[in-house]
Design an enzyme around this catalytic site. Structure first.
Site, PDB file in Angstrom:
ATOM      1  N   ARG A  20       0.882  -1.421  -0.126  1.00  0.00           N
ATOM      2  CA  ARG A  20      -0.108   0.147   0.041  1.00  0.00           C
ATOM      3  C   ARG A  20       1.000   1.352   0.068  1.00  0.00           C
ATOM      4  O   ARG A  20       0.448   2.161   0.663  1.00  0.00           O
ATOM      5  CB  ARG A  20      -1.077  -0.024   1.266  1.00  0.00           C
ATOM      6  CG  ARG A  20      -1.958  -0.962   1.040  1.00  0.00           C
ATOM      7  CD  ARG A  20      -3.130  -0.711   2.412  1.00  0.00           C
ATOM      8  NE  ARG A  20      -2.314  -1.229   3.326  1.00  0.00           N
ATOM      9  CZ  ARG A  20      -2.653  -0.980   4.842  1.00  0.00           C
ATOM     10  NH1 ARG A  20      -3.821  -0.238   4.809  1.00  0.00           N
ATOM     11  NH2 ARG A  20      -1.870  -1.389   5.656  1.00  0.00           N
ATOM     12  N   HIS A 702     -23.709  11.119   7.657  1.00  0.00           N
ATOM     13  CA  HIS A 702     -22.568  11.007   7.046  1.00  0.00           C
ATOM     14  C   HIS A 702     -22.024  12.654   6.981  1.00  0.00           C
ATOM     15  O   HIS A 702     -20.899  12.646   6.498  1.00  0.00           O
ATOM     16  CB  HIS A 702     -22.842  10.755   5.313  1.00  0.00           C
ATOM     17  CG  HIS A 702     -23.445   9.411   4.933  1.00  0.00           C
ATOM     18  ND1 HIS A 702     -22.698   8.200   5.565  1.00  0.00           N
ATOM     19  CD2 HIS A 702     -24.740   8.721   4.973  1.00  0.00           C
ATOM     20  CE1 HIS A 702     -23.324   7.209   5.293  1.00  0.00           C
ATOM     21  NE2 HIS A 702     -24.457   7.377   5.065  1.00  0.00           N
TER      22      HIS A 702
END
Ligand code: GLN
Ligand code: ZN
Length: 766
Positions: A20, A702
């Protein structure tokens, strides 16, 4: 340049790097800790290694421009200058800051919307088109990366997202406009780009048009024909490999075969049956790219089976016109199995990640080019691994198979219809009208995460960790009682992730340490691996639920992740039908549900946030999918008494297409996400006259913003316009684990206040 007799191709590779690296570089760049030059250098290195690895592993058609800092759809939007005004682009070279503003938003502008890439767990940025949209070549990234590879000695095949799929994935900011109508303006930009690629020395280009596996209208088919005629004419020297993936061409086959392209790639994993029709329909000079290795899953391929299938086609078409490839880009699988150290050697021997899949491609290439004998060791090793997997006692559990075989239709039905259950539940639960609840999780604070990490590292003893979690749970319960929530949750502090938590307790699941797959931007996930028959060795949540319920007289919701979501967010074994795997999970959960009931839990929520995203790409395949998914949900929830109330939760809201299936799930209560759309998403429930109870979210979790009572009243009023008052529950849109207590506390206090006001006026009206 040599002409390959049989060429191997990858179609695209993971961008994040084996460890990553890209994620970490991006995140330090965003945090202001890495310069742009250093970020670019990381990217150059990653690309170079990626090309090098493919070459070393025997890949002939090495892609370029498959790399991206964030998302290839966003790259395409930037490339063609589809940059909405709000981002303040001056028309020159597009700065990285503009690119990341589109990807992530900043103080001045929100990010573009993000959504799922076909039926994968990869998310792309949705391009936005204005009615007066124009396009021009604003970035030459594909040309630059082609040259970059060339300078390193790699003659690559650049990858482009096709113009029709690009438009089809976007949205028009003027409701009426069909983005496909913009194709005539877009094609000249692609033509210019192809010209520049040819100039730079490219002889082939890969153009991805996965929209060809979707249900298309005639207008879109016409756009595809016109596009490829125009491109072939504009740059005749550049050969196009048109790739389709994620399914069968089906009724678009004729369109695909009619295009003046030099090659066509088809998905033979999802749609093996299309091979003969495609091979027969291609013109003699066209290259057929066989998508034979699964680009969506991590199992080692059955090389013999693949060879048996494709050898006749190769014999018939001639070796010069065949490529062997994964079904789709390798983007959707982890990078390197050899890096993995959490899986045991036996399990690893059954798997292949992107690099191992390249080895498989190389072996197939060899076998097809020079005969099976030339790849005998690879073929034999694969066959042995497959045999071992098929025979392994870790994979097959007789008891599980017997139980699945003994499932009767009755088991997937509650004893009595909803109307009767409802009366009994009302009597036993005694809830007020507009009952309040939450979706399950409370904030996963730094403290909670730290404690979990310390426990995982062995630095915090289990007893201390559990004591800490109990304390968190207890204070969350006390607080819910204090503010007057009616149906409580324990807060899910003990859970790392809603799938992982259960997967780790179920037999048949394995978890990796390094098998990351890009989800969006720098975000990666490690999907669990379902390798064997799934069963529940022991109760999973009962102890926590019992503990939580013991602290309060109010009903405590049991909280489980549903069978479809447990399936959908995992790498699923490929030696069994997905529906059968799902049924095994459903049976394991069924036991958990009845155990919770036994332990005195009167309300049990079974979350299915992934049910809708698993819908097949073609509408014709929906009924079958919805049949078995609904059956599995019901199988897991129907073992309880009438008085036990089953909830489900889904965190999205486009229900129009599937509302009947949602009804058929027969949950007593469903909570859904509706606050952003201002309850518009309830339309489906109204039109269909959804009979059971429903909690349309009135708190947008959210956003960090704390809604006011007025906001929530407005939303709830809208809900009462559309639903029967007696049906309505009051809850947030989704779980609260990503929020802070400072936001959650006032928001839920106001939510309770809102519910009480509605309750009072409902009672006054009686
Ligand atoms: N119960 C889960 C939670 O509250 C549901 C999460 C979800 O739907 N994604 O976190
Ligand atoms: Zn949710």
């Amino acid at each position: 340049m040599s002409t390959y007799s049989i060429a191997t191709a990858t179609l695209g590779t993971p961008r994040i790097g084996p460890r990553r690296e890209l994620k970490f570089a991006l995140e330090s760049y965003w945090a202001g800790k890495l310069s742009e030059a250093d970020l670019q250098e990381t990217a150059v290195e990653l690309r170079a290694k990626n090309w090098e690895r493919q070459k070393a592993r025997g890949i002939d058609r090495i892609p370029s421009n498959d790399f991206t800092f964030y998302d290839h759809v966003l790259d395409t939007a930037v490339m063609v200058g589809a940059i909405p005004e709000a981002y303040g682009w001056d028309g020159g070279a597009v700065p990285l800051s503009t690119y990341f503003a589109m990807a992530r938003g900043n103080e001045q502008v929100p990010a573009l919307e993000m959504t799922k890439w076909f039926d994968t767990n990869y998310h792309y940025m949705v391009p936005e088109f204005s009615p007066d949209q124009t396009f021009r070549l604003a970035s030459a990234k594909p040309v630059d990366e082609f040259k970059e590879a060339k300078a390193l000695g790699h003659h690559t095949r650049p990858v482009l997202l096709g113009p029709v799929t690009f438009l089809a994935l976007g949205k028009s900011m003027d409701g009426g406009l069909d983005p496909i109508a913009l194709i005539d303006r877009l094609v000249p930009v692609y033509a210019e780009l192809l010209g520049r690629l040819a100039e730079a020395g490219a002889d082939w280009v890969q153009i991805d048009e996965p929209c060809l596996v979707l249900d298309l209208d005639e207008g879109t088919r016409q756009a595809i024909r016109a596009t490829y005629q125009a491109l072939a004419k504009a740059v005749p020297s550049l050969k196009i490999m048109l790739t389709t993936y994620f399914g069968a061409l089906g009724d678009n086959l004729e369109t695909a075969l009619s295009l003046p392209v030099a090659g066509l790639h088809v998905d033979l994993v999802r749609a093996p049956d299309q091979l003969d029709a495609v091979a027969k329909g291609l013109r003699p000079g066209q290259v057929l790219s066989l998508g034979a290795i699964d680009g969506r899953n991590i199992w080692r391929a059955d090389l013999v089976h693949i060879l048996d299938r494709v050898e006749p086609v190769v014999a018939q078409r001639g070796k010069a016109r065949i490529e062997i490839a994964p079904s789709c880009s390798l983007l959707h699988v982890p990078v390197d199995l050899d890096q993995e150290d959490a899986l045991d050697e036996e399990l690893k021997s059954w798997l292949a990640f992107s690099l191992q899949k390249m080895d498989e491609l190389a072996a197939l290439g060899k076998a097809l080019r020079s005969g099976r004998l030339s790849a005998a060791p690879e073929i034999e090793a694969a066959a042995k691994a497959l045999e071992a997997r098929a025979a392994s006692p870790r994979v097959h559990d007789r008891a599980v198979a017997a139980r699945a075989a003994a499932v009767t239709p009755d088991m997937a039905r509650r004893a009595r219809p909803f109307a009767e259950r409802r009366k009994k539940q009302q009597a036993s639960l005694g809830l007020p009208s507009f009952p309040t609840t939450t979706i399950g999780s409370f904030p996963q604070t730094t403290e909670v995460r730290k404690a979990r990490a310390a426990n995982n590292r062995g630095e915090l003893a289990e007893t201390e960790y559990v004591a800490f979690l109990r304390k968190e749970t207890e204070s969350a319960i006390r607080w819910q009682e204090e503010i007057g929530i009616d149906v409580l949750v324990h807060g899910e502090f003990e859970r790392n992730d809603m799938v992982q938590y259960f997967g780790e307790k179920l037999a048949g699941y394995a978890f990796t340490k390094h098998a990351w797959v890009q989800s969006y931007g720098s975000r990666c996930v490690r999907p669990p691996v379902i390798f064997g028959d799934v069963s529940r060795p022991e109760p999973m949540t009962v102890e926590w639920a019992r503990f939580a319920q013991s602290l309060t007289d109010r009903p405590m919701k049991g909280m489980l992740t549903g069978p479809v979501t447990m399936l959908q967010w995992s790498f699923v074994r490929d030696d069994m039908d997905r529906s059968d795997v799902c049924r095994q999970i459903a049976l394991a959960l069924r036991d958990e549900v009845t155990d919770l009931e036994q332990a005195g839990i009167r309300i049990i929520q079974v979350d299915e946030p992934a049910l809708r995203e698993g819908l097949p790409l073609r509408r014709a395949d929906w009924p079958t999918y919805l049949d078995w998914t609904v059956e599995c949900f019901r199988l897991s929830t129907s073992g309880v008494a009438d008085t036990t109330q089953i909830h489900t939760h889904m965190c999205y809201a486009e229900f129009n297409d599937i509302i009947e299936a949602i009804g058929a799930m027969d949950a007593d209560v469903i909570s859904i996400e509706t606050s952003r759309s201002k309850m518009e998403l309830l339309e489906a429930f109204t039109a269909y006259a959804y009979p059971n109870e429903i909690g349309p979210g009135i708190y947008d979790i959210h956003s960090p913003r704390v809604p006011t009572v007025a906001d929530m009243r407005e939303l709830l009023a809208k809900a009462t316009d559309r639903l029967d008052t007696a049906q309505i529950w009051v809850n947030p849109d989704c779980g609260l684990k990503t929020r802070k207590w400072e936001e959650v506390r006032p928001a839920l206090e106001k939510m309770v206040e809102t519910a009480r006001a509605f309750r009072a006026s409902a009672e006054a009206a009686e």
